[in-house]
Design a protein around this motif. Structure first.
Motif, PDB file in Angstrom:
ATOM      1  N   ASP A  21       0.832  -1.200   0.000  1.00  0.00           N
ATOM      2  CA  ASP A  21       0.000   0.000   0.000  1.00  0.00           C
ATOM      3  C   ASP A  21       0.870   1.256   0.000  1.00  0.00           C
ATOM      4  OD1 ASP A  21      -2.399  -1.318  -0.054  1.00  0.00           O
ATOM      5  OD2 ASP A  21      -2.705  -1.289   2.115  1.00  0.00           O
ATOM      6  N   GLU A  22       0.343   2.295  -0.615  1.00  0.00           N
ATOM      7  CA  GLU A  22       1.036   3.584  -0.634  1.00  0.00           C
ATOM      8  C   GLU A  22       0.939   4.223   0.748  1.00  0.00           C
ATOM      9  OE1 GLU A  22       0.561   8.017  -2.721  1.00  0.00           O
ATOM     10  OE2 GLU A  22      -0.813   6.367  -3.230  1.00  0.00           O
ATOM     11  N   ALA A  23       1.976   4.903   1.153  1.00  0.00           N
ATOM     12  CA  ALA A  23       1.998   5.577   2.446  1.00  0.00           C
ATOM     13  C   ALA A  23       2.793   6.872   2.332  1.00  0.00           C
ATOM     14  CB  ALA A  23       2.595   4.679   3.520  1.00  0.00           C
ATOM     15  N   GLU A  24       2.616   7.737   3.329  1.00  0.00           N
ATOM     16  CA  GLU A  24       3.370   8.981   3.411  1.00  0.00           C
ATOM     17  C   GLU A  24       3.778   9.213   4.852  1.00  0.00           C
ATOM     18  OE1 GLU A  24       1.777  11.817  -0.234  1.00  0.00           O
ATOM     19  OE2 GLU A  24       0.825  11.986   1.731  1.00  0.00           O
ATOM     20  N   LEU A  25       4.943   9.857   5.023  1.00  0.00           N
ATOM     21  CA  LEU A  25       5.471  10.160   6.342  1.00  0.00           C
ATOM     22  C   LEU A  25       5.768  11.643   6.442  1.00  0.00           C
ATOM     23  CD1 LEU A  25       8.070   7.259   6.866  1.00  0.00           C
ATOM     24  CD2 LEU A  25       5.786   7.426   7.861  1.00  0.00           C
ATOM     25  N   ILE A  26       5.530  12.207   7.634  1.00  0.00           N
ATOM     26  CA  ILE A  26       5.970  13.567   7.936  1.00  0.00           C
ATOM     27  C   ILE A  26       6.758  13.500   9.240  1.00  0.00           C
ATOM     28  CG2 ILE A  26       4.036  14.652   6.761  1.00  0.00           C
ATOM     29  CD1 ILE A  26       2.793  15.172   9.506  1.00  0.00           C
ATOM     30  N   PHE A  27       7.751  14.386   9.363  1.00  0.00           N
ATOM     31  CA  PHE A  27       8.645  14.385  10.518  1.00  0.00           C
ATOM     32  C   PHE A  27       8.536  15.716  11.252  1.00  0.00           C
ATOM     33  CE2 PHE A  27      10.447  11.596   7.328  1.00  0.00           C
ATOM     34  CZ  PHE A  27      10.759  10.465   8.057  1.00  0.00           C
ATOM     35  N   PRO A  28       8.481  15.687  12.583  1.00  0.00           N
ATOM     36  CA  PRO A  28       8.551  16.951  13.327  1.00  0.00           C
ATOM     37  C   PRO A  28       9.845  17.705  13.039  1.00  0.00           C
ATOM     38  CG  PRO A  28       7.827  15.163  14.756  1.00  0.00           C
ATOM     39  CD  PRO A  28       8.253  14.542  13.468  1.00  0.00           C
ATOM     40  N   ALA A  29      10.919  16.965  12.702  1.00  0.00           N
ATOM     41  CA  ALA A  29      12.203  17.607  12.425  1.00  0.00           C
ATOM     42  C   ALA A  29      12.253  18.267  11.050  1.00  0.00           C
ATOM     43  CB  ALA A  29      13.335  16.574  12.539  1.00  0.00           C
ATOM     44  N   ILE A  30      11.286  17.955  10.161  1.00  0.00           N
ATOM     45  CA  ILE A  30      11.276  18.527   8.809  1.00  0.00           C
ATOM     46  C   ILE A  30       9.880  19.086   8.548  1.00  0.00           C
ATOM     47  CG2 ILE A  30      11.891  18.138   6.404  1.00  0.00           C
ATOM     48  CD1 ILE A  30      13.275  15.596   7.223  1.00  0.00           C
ATOM     49  N   PRO A  31       9.551  20.234   9.089  1.00  0.00           N
ATOM     50  CA  PRO A  31       8.210  20.787   8.875  1.00  0.00           C
ATOM     51  C   PRO A  31       7.974  21.128   7.404  1.00  0.00           C
ATOM     52  CG  PRO A  31       9.348  21.879  10.702  1.00  0.00           C
ATOM     53  CD  PRO A  31      10.364  21.065   9.970  1.00  0.00           C
ATOM     54  N   ASP A  74      14.906   9.725  -0.796  1.00  0.00           N
ATOM     55  CA  ASP A  74      16.193   9.909  -0.122  1.00  0.00           C
ATOM     56  C   ASP A  74      16.091  11.092   0.842  1.00  0.00           C
ATOM     57  OD1 ASP A  74      18.808   9.836   0.655  1.00  0.00           O
ATOM     58  OD2 ASP A  74      19.594  10.777  -1.170  1.00  0.00           O
ATOM     59  N   VAL A  75      16.389  10.832   2.124  1.00  0.00           N
ATOM     60  CA  VAL A  75      16.329  11.894   3.133  1.00  0.00           C
ATOM     61  C   VAL A  75      17.718  12.184   3.699  1.00  0.00           C
ATOM     62  CG1 VAL A  75      13.937  11.416   3.769  1.00  0.00           C
ATOM     63  CG2 VAL A  75      15.798  10.209   4.938  1.00  0.00           C
ATOM     64  N   SER A  76      18.748  11.743   2.992  1.00  0.00           N
ATOM     65  CA  SER A  76      20.106  11.944   3.505  1.00  0.00           C
ATOM     66  C   SER A  76      20.474  13.417   3.597  1.00  0.00           C
ATOM     67  CB  SER A  76      21.108  11.206   2.613  1.00  0.00           C
ATOM     68  OG  SER A  76      21.032  11.682   1.276  1.00  0.00           O
ATOM     69  N   ALA A  77      19.854  14.261   2.791  1.00  0.00           N
ATOM     70  CA  ALA A  77      20.188  15.686   2.815  1.00  0.00           C
ATOM     71  C   ALA A  77      19.689  16.371   4.081  1.00  0.00           C
ATOM     72  CB  ALA A  77      19.594  16.383   1.594  1.00  0.00           C
ATOM     73  N   TYR A  78      18.792  15.738   4.811  1.00  0.00           N
ATOM     74  CA  TYR A  78      18.213  16.370   5.998  1.00  0.00           C
ATOM     75  C   TYR A  78      18.926  15.955   7.285  1.00  0.00           C
ATOM     76  CZ  TYR A  78      14.454  17.468   2.769  1.00  0.00           C
ATOM     77  OH  TYR A  78      13.741  17.939   1.698  1.00  0.00           O
ATOM     78  N   HIS A  79      19.863  15.033   7.209  1.00  0.00           N
ATOM     79  CA  HIS A  79      20.659  14.622   8.367  1.00  0.00           C
ATOM     80  C   HIS A  79      19.780  14.164   9.526  1.00  0.00           C
ATOM     81  CE1 HIS A  79      24.105  16.244   6.252  1.00  0.00           C
ATOM     82  NE2 HIS A  79      23.488  17.403   6.141  1.00  0.00           N
ATOM     83  N   LEU A  80      18.826  13.323   9.216  1.00  0.00           N
ATOM     84  CA  LEU A  80      17.957  12.784  10.256  1.00  0.00           C
ATOM     85  C   LEU A  80      18.714  11.730  11.056  1.00  0.00           C
ATOM     86  CD1 LEU A  80      14.482  12.234   8.565  1.00  0.00           C
ATOM     87  CD2 LEU A  80      15.043  13.841  10.369  1.00  0.00           C
ATOM     88  N   PRO A  81      18.763  11.843  12.353  1.00  0.00           N
ATOM     89  CA  PRO A  81      19.412  10.783  13.143  1.00  0.00           C
ATOM     90  C   PRO A  81      18.537   9.536  13.185  1.00  0.00           C
ATOM     91  CG  PRO A  81      18.446  12.423  14.593  1.00  0.00           C
ATOM     92  CD  PRO A  81      18.281  12.947  13.198  1.00  0.00           C
ATOM     93  N   PHE A  82      19.169   8.389  13.414  1.00  0.00           N
ATOM     94  CA  PHE A  82      18.406   7.163  13.573  1.00  0.00           C
ATOM     95  C   PHE A  82      17.541   7.254  14.823  1.00  0.00           C
ATOM     96  CE2 PHE A  82      21.930   4.703  11.213  1.00  0.00           C
ATOM     97  CZ  PHE A  82      21.262   4.893  10.013  1.00  0.00           C
ATOM     98  N   GLY A  83      16.318   6.734  14.719  1.00  0.00           N
ATOM     99  CA  GLY A  83      15.416   6.737  15.860  1.00  0.00           C
ATOM    100  C   GLY A  83      14.456   7.913  15.889  1.00  0.00           C
TER     101      GLY A  83
END
Length: 377
Positions: free
Chosen positions: A275-285, A332-341
């Motif tokens: 199924d298609e899904a989407e994610l949003i992060f508090p760290a990337i408004p 690819d979210v490597s440009a946002y430097h999201l830490p693991f967890g």
């Protein structure tokens, strides 16, 4: 979103009332209001069921506790930063190799002695075979002599005493052959015992040498894969321990970003892999990232039971456990430097009532922009 739908509905109702000149009575106005409420609730209920959303989403990652196979003193620690990528095989720290090198040297010295012992056993076997051959020749001679004396005993050429002496010598030679045969078998047993074609004494020394060499190689602890050492408090002079409860470091493996989301059990019939899904992060408004459902975990951890002495009560049933769904990012979210967890919000869009997925997408994007707003005092 709900307010926007109500505003649109109210605008449509006002237009219909003016266009068709419907009078404002105690029946027409409540009917229009009730219709709006029913329409809004129906859309929300169908959206929640067919396109579920949760704020309980987090990324999981695999770590390996770095343990020492040996007890020794640390003589070198490779300095690393928390964000520094460590390649597979790079040295993390070293243990003093002196006692382990001495053990290897001692095992190497024992190998020639084992080879000499094997040569001695070979010589013993050859000597035993020669003694057996000599005893057989003597037995043959004593047998022939006894037969000759016994044939002449009736002619008076030899006395009965001579026959008895020849018989005793024959029996003694026969016993000597049996003893020599037993010696040969014993020598063969000592010399012929082998493991994979190698004598047991030599194989034991070689195994001890391999064990000592393994311990010497283990004095250099290397990275198991590509990854990071997030906290490195190890210092030179510290002593290592082989206890599994006392790891020296925690190694974080470099891996694909996988997420697990907790959904209500109400939507279980609508959740499936692909199924298609989407994610949003508090760290990337303000950003929404495409994802995909990898699978629905077949178990719920809150209701796991094991054989023990605990009696389960009503609390075991009352826990409103949620279904865990595994998600994988497709961007690819490597440009946002999201830490693991990191935590996130997730929405899954199923194939059912697909036209209502637009509402969920709008609501998710509104929540993403709301991440800009927070108050910390």
């Amino acid at each position: 979103m709900e307010l926007m739908i109500l505003v649109i509905y109210a605008s449509v109702c006002v237009g219909i009332f003016k266009l068709f000149k419907i009078p404002l009575t105690k029946w027409s106005v409540p009917t229009a209001i009730l219709g709006g409420v029913v329409l809004l609730l129906s859309m929300l209920l169908f959206m929640n069921y067919n396109h579920p959303h949760t704020k309980l989403t987090t990324q999981y990652y695999v770590t390996t506790p770095v343990l020492a196979d040996l007890r020794g003193r640390i003589i070198e620690v490779t300095p690393t930063r928390a964000d520094q990528l460590i390649k597979k095989g790079e040295v993390l720290f070293k243990i003093d190799p002196e006692p382990f090198q001495a053990a290897v040297d001692m095992r190497k010295a024992e190998l020639p002695a084992a080879d000499q012992g094997l040569a001695s056993l070979s010589a013993d076997l050859s000597a035993a075979k020669s003694s057996l051959e000599e005893a057989r020749v003597r037995l043959k001679q004593r047998g022939q002599e006894y037969e000759r004396y016994r044939a002449l005993s009736g002619t008076g050429a030899v006395t009965q005493s001579d026959v008895d002496i020849a018989n005793r010598e024959y029996l003694a030679a026969k016993a000597n052959v049996e003893a020599s045969t037993a010696n040969v078998q014993k020598a063969q047993s000592s010399y012929g015992s082998a493991i994979n074609g190698v004598h047991t004494s030599v194989a034991a020394k070689e195994a001890a040498l391999r064990q000592a060499q393994f311990e010497l190689d283990s004095t250099v602890v290397r990275a198991p894969t590509d990854g990071h050492i997030t906290q490195n408090f190890l210092k030179e002079g510290m002593m290592t321990s082989t206890l599994p409860l006392r790891p020296l470091m925690t190694f974080v493996h470099q891996q694909d970003r996988m997420y697990v989301a907790a959904f209500r059990q109400n939507s279980l019939l609508r959740l499936k892999a692909g199924d298609e899904a989407e994610l949003i992060f508090p760290a990337i408004p303000g950003k929404v990232f495409k994802a995909e459902v990898v699978g629905v975990l077949p178990t719920i951890g809150e209701h796991e039971v094991q054989p023990n002495g605990i009696l389960y009560t009503q609390k075991f049933i009352d826990s409103s456990a949620r279904t865990m769904v595994q998600l994988k990012l497709k961007e690819d979210v490597s440009a946002y430097h999201l830490p693991f967890g990191t935590t996130a919000e997730a929405a899954v869009y199923t194939e059912h009532a697909h036209h209502l997925a637009m509402m969920r997408k709008i609501l998710l994007r509104m929540n993403s922009w709301k991440n800009y707003l927070y108050l910390d005092h």
